[in-house]
Design an enzyme around this catalytic site. Sequence first.
Site, PDB file in Angstrom:
ATOM      1  N   SER A   7       0.848  -1.190   0.000  1.00 30.03           N
ATOM      2  CA  SER A   7       0.000   0.000   0.000  1.00 30.03           C
ATOM      3  C   SER A   7       0.880   1.234   0.000  1.00 30.03           C
ATOM      4  O   SER A   7       1.614   1.486   0.961  1.00 30.03           O
ATOM      5  CB  SER A   7      -0.901   0.012   1.234  1.00 30.03           C
ATOM      6  OG  SER A   7      -1.530   1.273   1.353  1.00 30.03           O
ATOM      7  N   MET A  36      -8.906   7.999  -0.539  1.00 30.46           N
ATOM      8  CA  MET A  36      -9.794   8.374   0.566  1.00 30.46           C
ATOM      9  C   MET A  36     -10.338   9.779   0.346  1.00 30.46           C
ATOM     10  O   MET A  36      -9.597  10.673  -0.062  1.00 30.46           O
ATOM     11  CB  MET A  36      -9.038   8.330   1.889  1.00 30.46           C
ATOM     12  CG  MET A  36      -8.343   7.017   2.186  1.00 30.46           C
ATOM     13  SD  MET A  36      -7.444   7.150   3.744  1.00 30.46           S
ATOM     14  CE  MET A  36      -6.548   5.590   3.740  1.00 30.46           C
ATOM     15  N   HIS A  65      -8.164   1.045  -4.548  1.00 31.73           N
ATOM     16  CA  HIS A  65      -9.136   0.790  -3.480  1.00 31.73           C
ATOM     17  C   HIS A  65      -9.849   2.097  -3.152  1.00 31.73           C
ATOM     18  O   HIS A  65      -9.264   3.001  -2.548  1.00 31.73           O
ATOM     19  CB  HIS A  65      -8.381   0.234  -2.268  1.00 31.73           C
ATOM     20  CG  HIS A  65      -9.226  -0.020  -1.070  1.00 31.73           C
ATOM     21  ND1 HIS A  65      -8.685  -0.302   0.169  1.00 31.73           N
ATOM     22  CD2 HIS A  65     -10.563  -0.067  -0.903  1.00 31.73           C
ATOM     23  CE1 HIS A  65      -9.648  -0.499   1.034  1.00 31.73           C
ATOM     24  NE2 HIS A  65     -10.799  -0.346   0.407  1.00 31.73           N
ATOM     25  N   MET A  67     -12.039   4.190  -1.145  1.00 31.05           N
ATOM     26  CA  MET A  67     -12.705   4.408   0.147  1.00 31.05           C
ATOM     27  C   MET A  67     -13.399   5.759   0.068  1.00 31.05           C
ATOM     28  O   MET A  67     -13.028   6.730   0.733  1.00 31.05           O
ATOM     29  CB  MET A  67     -11.681   4.356   1.277  1.00 31.05           C
ATOM     30  CG  MET A  67     -11.149   2.959   1.522  1.00 31.05           C
ATOM     31  SD  MET A  67      -9.966   2.902   2.878  1.00 31.05           S
ATOM     32  CE  MET A  67      -8.437   2.990   1.952  1.00 31.05           C
TER      33      MET A  67
END
Length: 217
Positions: A7, A36, A65, A67
């Site tokens: 990550s 994010m 990813h 979020m």
Amino acid sequence: MIKIAPSILSADFSKLGEDVKKLEMCNADVVHIDVMDGMFVPNISFGIPVIKSIRNITKLPFDVHLMIEEPGRYIEDFVKAGADIITVHYEADRHIDRTINYIKSFGVKAAIALNPGTPVSVLKDIIPSLDMVLIMSVNPGFGGQKYISYASKKIKEVNELKEEYNKNLIIEVDGGIDVHNIKEVVQSGAEYIVAGSAVFKNGNIEENINNLKEAAK
């Protein structure tokens, strides 16, 4: 064979391109990119311009990813930025089936992430359409958290659904994984291991990745 997905949230942002280049030379398999928005999770990270800027640095697959709230609005933008896998949270999308099909329409892999408190049972109807399921083994939004022990049970539950409905499904796990618990995570059924601080700590990326792979055996 497990795959390590570092990550880059834990990379040194002052030399992000350099760290991403190193991953390819240091036996990493996938680049995990945590996006994010400060609403779905309390933190804010990076977005489309950063992903575009590092896409030409490496040939490793980008596992993006999301979020973020209402992820369906941004799928095409992330595909154009270079995503190979797009992961959206079950909890963040009211029309999850439509979003899965929308992701796949661009020829990239579609994945669903589950927060620690979301039961695996919500996946039963959609799992045949998925390329990957991401089990969050920490509450999303911050790096460096401790692995939540009941995540191992959830990994096993996803593995059972995989055997019944979608044998090609990839099971990914994200949060608090290090050399001390990676074997348990893999034995539960995980194939992609997301690791942030466990990869980038002390700047010894290659050694850290090799140690994770060795500990998983």
